[in-house]
Design a protein around this motif. Structure first.
Motif, PDB file in Angstrom:
ATOM      1  N   THR A 201      10.267 -30.558 -23.394  1.00 43.41           N
ATOM      2  CA  THR A 201      10.710 -29.278 -23.839  1.00 43.41           C
ATOM      3  C   THR A 201      11.880 -28.812 -22.770  1.00 43.41           C
ATOM      4  O   THR A 201      12.331 -27.610 -22.781  1.00 43.41           O
ATOM      5  CB  THR A 201       9.617 -28.363 -23.842  1.00 43.41           C
ATOM      6  N   SER A 202      12.143 -29.499 -21.625  1.00 41.97           N
ATOM      7  CA  SER A 202      13.202 -29.083 -20.484  1.00 41.97           C
ATOM      8  C   SER A 202      14.168 -30.085 -20.512  1.00 41.97           C
ATOM      9  O   SER A 202      15.126 -29.831 -20.318  1.00 41.97           O
ATOM     10  CB  SER A 202      12.476 -28.502 -19.199  1.00 41.97           C
ATOM     11  N   ILE A 203      13.761 -31.265 -20.103  1.00 42.71           N
ATOM     12  CA  ILE A 203      14.570 -32.209 -19.875  1.00 42.71           C
ATOM     13  C   ILE A 203      15.381 -33.010 -21.115  1.00 42.71           C
ATOM     14  O   ILE A 203      16.719 -33.131 -21.411  1.00 42.71           O
ATOM     15  CB  ILE A 203      13.759 -33.536 -19.226  1.00 42.71           C
ATOM     16  N   LEU A 204      14.782 -33.370 -22.007  1.00 37.60           N
ATOM     17  CA  LEU A 204      15.222 -34.162 -23.286  1.00 37.60           C
ATOM     18  C   LEU A 204      15.991 -32.947 -24.075  1.00 37.60           C
ATOM     19  O   LEU A 204      17.229 -33.555 -24.795  1.00 37.60           O
ATOM     20  CB  LEU A 204      14.041 -34.577 -24.133  1.00 37.60           C
ATOM     21  N   PRO A 205      15.813 -31.704 -24.092  1.00 37.89           N
ATOM     22  CA  PRO A 205      16.807 -30.715 -24.871  1.00 37.89           C
ATOM     23  C   PRO A 205      18.047 -30.826 -24.220  1.00 37.89           C
ATOM     24  O   PRO A 205      19.001 -30.517 -24.996  1.00 37.89           O
ATOM     25  CB  PRO A 205      15.988 -29.448 -24.549  1.00 37.89           C
ATOM     26  N   ASN A 206      18.108 -31.116 -22.875  1.00 37.16           N
ATOM     27  CA  ASN A 206      19.525 -31.231 -22.386  1.00 37.16           C
ATOM     28  C   ASN A 206      20.151 -32.502 -22.800  1.00 37.16           C
ATOM     29  O   ASN A 206      21.180 -32.735 -23.072  1.00 37.16           O
ATOM     30  CB  ASN A 206      19.321 -31.257 -20.874  1.00 37.16           C
ATOM     31  N   LEU A 207      19.207 -33.630 -22.643  1.00 39.73           N
ATOM     32  CA  LEU A 207      19.904 -34.941 -22.823  1.00 39.73           C
ATOM     33  C   LEU A 207      20.294 -35.286 -24.206  1.00 39.73           C
ATOM     34  O   LEU A 207      21.184 -36.202 -24.505  1.00 39.73           O
ATOM     35  CB  LEU A 207      18.836 -35.903 -22.229  1.00 39.73           C
ATOM     36  N   LEU A 208      19.562 -34.485 -25.230  1.00 37.27           N
ATOM     37  CA  LEU A 208      19.887 -34.719 -26.495  1.00 37.27           C
ATOM     38  C   LEU A 208      20.961 -34.088 -27.062  1.00 37.27           C
ATOM     39  O   LEU A 208      21.565 -34.252 -28.065  1.00 37.27           O
ATOM     40  CB  LEU A 208      18.589 -34.503 -27.262  1.00 37.27           C
ATOM     41  N   VAL A 209      21.802 -33.218 -26.059  1.00 31.99           N
ATOM     42  CA  VAL A 209      23.098 -32.808 -26.544  1.00 31.99           C
ATOM     43  C   VAL A 209      24.062 -33.794 -26.396  1.00 31.99           C
ATOM     44  O   VAL A 209      24.439 -34.425 -25.571  1.00 31.99           O
ATOM     45  CB  VAL A 209      23.430 -31.457 -25.532  1.00 31.99           C
ATOM     46  N   GLY A 210      24.416 -34.324 -27.523  1.00 31.43           N
ATOM     47  CA  GLY A 210      25.118 -35.821 -27.587  1.00 31.43           C
ATOM     48  C   GLY A 210      26.229 -35.937 -26.587  1.00 31.43           C
ATOM     49  O   GLY A 210      26.241 -36.952 -25.769  1.00 31.43           O
ATOM     50  N   GLY A 211      27.254 -34.827 -26.673  1.00 29.21           N
ATOM     51  CA  GLY A 211      28.266 -35.208 -25.771  1.00 29.21           C
ATOM     52  C   GLY A 211      28.117 -35.298 -24.431  1.00 29.21           C
ATOM     53  O   GLY A 211      28.645 -35.995 -23.498  1.00 29.21           O
ATOM     54  N   LEU A 212      26.912 -34.569 -23.933  1.00 24.95           N
ATOM     55  CA  LEU A 212      26.429 -34.278 -22.567  1.00 24.95           C
ATOM     56  C   LEU A 212      25.960 -35.637 -22.256  1.00 24.95           C
ATOM     57  O   LEU A 212      26.337 -36.219 -21.305  1.00 24.95           O
ATOM     58  CB  LEU A 212      25.538 -33.326 -22.480  1.00 24.95           C
ATOM     59  N   PHE A 213      25.171 -36.281 -23.048  1.00 24.03           N
ATOM     60  CA  PHE A 213      24.516 -37.642 -22.437  1.00 24.03           C
ATOM     61  C   PHE A 213      25.594 -38.805 -22.660  1.00 24.03           C
ATOM     62  O   PHE A 213      25.526 -39.534 -21.717  1.00 24.03           O
ATOM     63  CB  PHE A 213      23.358 -37.945 -23.453  1.00 24.03           C
ATOM     64  N   ASP A 214      26.495 -38.648 -23.550  1.00 24.31           N
ATOM     65  CA  ASP A 214      27.426 -39.631 -23.591  1.00 24.31           C
ATOM     66  C   ASP A 214      28.391 -39.727 -22.281  1.00 24.31           C
ATOM     67  O   ASP A 214      28.439 -40.943 -21.577  1.00 24.31           O
ATOM     68  CB  ASP A 214      28.561 -39.268 -24.445  1.00 24.31           C
ATOM     69  N   GLU A 215      28.579 -38.356 -21.732  1.00 31.04           N
ATOM     70  CA  GLU A 215      29.143 -38.355 -20.303  1.00 31.04           C
ATOM     71  C   GLU A 215      28.326 -39.090 -19.045  1.00 31.04           C
ATOM     72  O   GLU A 215      28.666 -40.025 -18.292  1.00 31.04           O
ATOM     73  CB  GLU A 215      29.534 -37.171 -19.989  1.00 31.04           C
ATOM     74  N   ILE A 216      26.950 -38.599 -19.445  1.00 26.85           N
ATOM     75  CA  ILE A 216      25.869 -39.234 -18.407  1.00 26.85           C
ATOM     76  C   ILE A 216      26.014 -40.720 -18.379  1.00 26.85           C
ATOM     77  O   ILE A 216      26.071 -41.290 -17.328  1.00 26.85           O
ATOM     78  CB  ILE A 216      24.469 -38.538 -18.505  1.00 26.85           C
ATOM     79  N   LYS A 217      25.618 -41.141 -19.472  1.00 24.26           N
ATOM     80  CA  LYS A 217      25.555 -42.580 -19.574  1.00 24.26           C
ATOM     81  C   LYS A 217      26.868 -43.470 -19.096  1.00 24.26           C
ATOM     82  O   LYS A 217      26.872 -44.464 -18.759  1.00 24.26           O
ATOM     83  CB  LYS A 217      25.415 -42.928 -21.080  1.00 24.26           C
ATOM     84  N   ALA A 218      28.146 -42.733 -19.572  1.00 22.81           N
ATOM     85  CA  ALA A 218      29.562 -43.370 -19.111  1.00 22.81           C
ATOM     86  C   ALA A 218      29.611 -43.389 -17.651  1.00 22.81           C
ATOM     87  O   ALA A 218      30.408 -44.071 -17.268  1.00 22.81           O
ATOM     88  CB  ALA A 218      30.564 -42.763 -19.734  1.00 22.81           C
ATOM     89  N   SER A 219      28.750 -42.404 -17.009  1.00 24.38           N
ATOM     90  CA  SER A 219      29.145 -42.250 -15.492  1.00 24.38           C
ATOM     91  C   SER A 219      28.681 -43.447 -14.831  1.00 24.38           C
ATOM     92  O   SER A 219      27.591 -43.836 -15.024  1.00 24.38           O
ATOM     93  CB  SER A 219      28.665 -40.957 -15.159  1.00 24.38           C
ATOM     94  N   SER A 220      29.333 -43.868 -13.539  1.00 27.42           N
ATOM     95  CA  SER A 220      28.943 -44.973 -12.865  1.00 27.42           C
ATOM     96  C   SER A 220      28.265 -44.424 -11.535  1.00 27.42           C
ATOM     97  O   SER A 220      27.832 -45.455 -10.775  1.00 27.42           O
ATOM     98  CB  SER A 220      30.213 -45.788 -12.309  1.00 27.42           C
ATOM     99  N   VAL A 221      28.192 -43.130 -11.264  1.00 24.14           N
ATOM    100  CA  VAL A 221      27.295 -42.616 -10.303  1.00 24.14           C
ATOM    101  C   VAL A 221      25.831 -42.831 -10.201  1.00 24.14           C
ATOM    102  O   VAL A 221      25.288 -43.055 -11.123  1.00 24.14           O
ATOM    103  CB  VAL A 221      27.729 -40.975  -9.767  1.00 24.14           C
ATOM    104  N   PRO A 222      25.308 -42.746  -9.077  1.00 20.61           N
ATOM    105  CA  PRO A 222      23.631 -43.038  -9.211  1.00 20.61           C
ATOM    106  C   PRO A 222      23.087 -41.694 -10.126  1.00 20.61           C
ATOM    107  O   PRO A 222      23.464 -40.627 -10.081  1.00 20.61           O
ATOM    108  CB  PRO A 222      23.432 -42.606  -7.767  1.00 20.61           C
ATOM    109  N   LYS A 223      22.097 -42.144 -11.087  1.00 26.45           N
ATOM    110  CA  LYS A 223      21.220 -41.324 -11.835  1.00 26.45           C
ATOM    111  C   LYS A 223      19.907 -41.421 -11.238  1.00 26.45           C
ATOM    112  O   LYS A 223      19.175 -42.500 -11.652  1.00 26.45           O
ATOM    113  CB  LYS A 223      21.354 -41.782 -13.216  1.00 26.45           C
ATOM    114  N   ILE A 224      19.438 -40.441 -10.856  1.00 29.29           N
ATOM    115  CA  ILE A 224      17.980 -40.208 -10.208  1.00 29.29           C
ATOM    116  C   ILE A 224      16.930 -39.389 -11.109  1.00 29.29           C
ATOM    117  O   ILE A 224      17.678 -38.283 -11.454  1.00 29.29           O
ATOM    118  CB  ILE A 224      18.414 -39.745  -9.004  1.00 29.29           C
TER     119      ILE A 224
END
Length: 327
Positions: A201-224
């Motif tokens: 109810t807090s994390i996935l609602p952000n990540l499920l915003v498609g264009g937002l997650f596309d950028e996260i996945k494409a990024s090469s920086v550390p994802k913690i």
């Protein structure tokens, strides 16, 4: 002129950290991170539909302000009295009872400026916020959950109360567009931090915003990912640390994290008893499963017991995040 150039160069050298989540856990962490030499952009969920936020969302046709308010307060560089004002909740008064004063301030700024994002930016200046606070999208999102029994529960506030095991959560509208500033912050980030916060109810609602997650996945920086200390009744009952990660991967089509930070501190029996009464238990650090997920695992004692509740030790976690970024 030379001094101005030097200050600009110094600011450009400060690591840019994007933090994604919502709820109390995120606010606690931000209080520690704002003491570190980083620039913070907090991207916050807009799926809240309960309490004061839900009422303002419905009555004023605006984004829910509650999580935004908590993050603004956490990052603010103001007197303690101002924090009390932002978090003050009316207990009586026709129409006022249950409302949070900070929520009403954001609602007023939204009315004055005619735009929620502008309202948050201007209130950030008033509060001397250290960093940027952005909603994941500039439109309200309805969070829904499909339960294992096939039933559908609508509303972020209703999902944990259903008393059923969650199969998946999804957004309505499904094609919600991310905020441009949030996309840009992710592209420019030196690290992306996810959590802590309610998984479904807090994390996935952000990540499920498609264009937002596309950028996260494409990024090469550390994802913690900072894993929750305790399970949450109605959401993550009996979940281990790896269960949290797998749930995200199942929703988002595969692996995307590099590192997980997990608490390993033992919790005092009297604290455990208190949480057991609420249906919560410690999240087990199942190291073998985490390593099979090809994650770098940072497993250390990272909690404190304060005011009757368990919280991440914001200072310790923040120091750990900075050490990972500098590797």
């Amino acid at each position: 002129m030379a001094t101005g150039r030097r200050r600009k160069q110094e600011s450009e050298q400060i690591p840019k950290l994007v933090v994604i989540g919502g709820g109390t856990g995120l606010s606690v962490l931000l209080r520690g991170l704002k003491q570190e030499p980083v620039h913070i952009t907090a991207i916050v969920t807009v799926a809240d539909d309960g309490g004061s936020s839900g009422r303002l969302r419905e009555e004023m046709d605006m984004l829910p302000p509650g999580d935004i308010r908590n993050v603004l307060t956490a990052l603010a560089d103001t007197e303690p009295l101002m924090e009390k004002i932002m978090q003050y909740r009316f207990t009586n008064g026709r129409g006022l009872a249950g409302h949070n004063l900070g929520n009403l301030l954001i609602a007023a700024m939204n009315d004055i400026t005619g735009d929620f994002v502008t309202a948050v930016k201007q209130l950030s200046e008033v509060l001397a916020v250290r960093g940027d606070v952005l909603p994941a999208a500039n439109e309200s999102i309805l969070l829904k959950a499909e339960m294992v029994d096939g039933s559908i529960v609508s509303g972020e506030s209703q999902i944990p109360r259903a008393g059923k095991k969650i199969k998946r959560v999804f957004l309505e509208p499904a094609d919600v567009v991310p905020l441009d500033e949030a996309v840009r912050a992710i592209r420019e980030a030196d690290a992306i931090l996810i959590g802590p916060g309610s998984l479904y109810t807090s994390i996935l609602p952000n990540l499920l915003v498609g264009g937002l997650f596309d950028e996260i996945k494409a990024s090469s920086v550390p994802k913690i990912y900072i894993c929750n200390v305790m399970t949450q009744p109605g959401e993550t009952d009996s979940f281990t640390a790896s269960d949290h990660v797998i749930a995200m991967y199942d929703h988002l089509g595969g692996p995307f994290l590099d590192t997980i930070i997990v608490n390993t501190a033992e919790i005092a029996p009297f604290v455990l008893e208190k949480y057991e009464e609420q249906g919560a238990a410690p999240v087990l650090c199942d190291m073998d499963n985490l390593e099979r997920l090809n994650l770098e695992v940072v497993a250390e004692p990272l909690i404190m017991f304060n005011g009757g509740v368990l919280r991440h030790d914001a200072k310790a976690v923040s120091k750990k995040v900075i050490s990972i970024i500098k590797q």
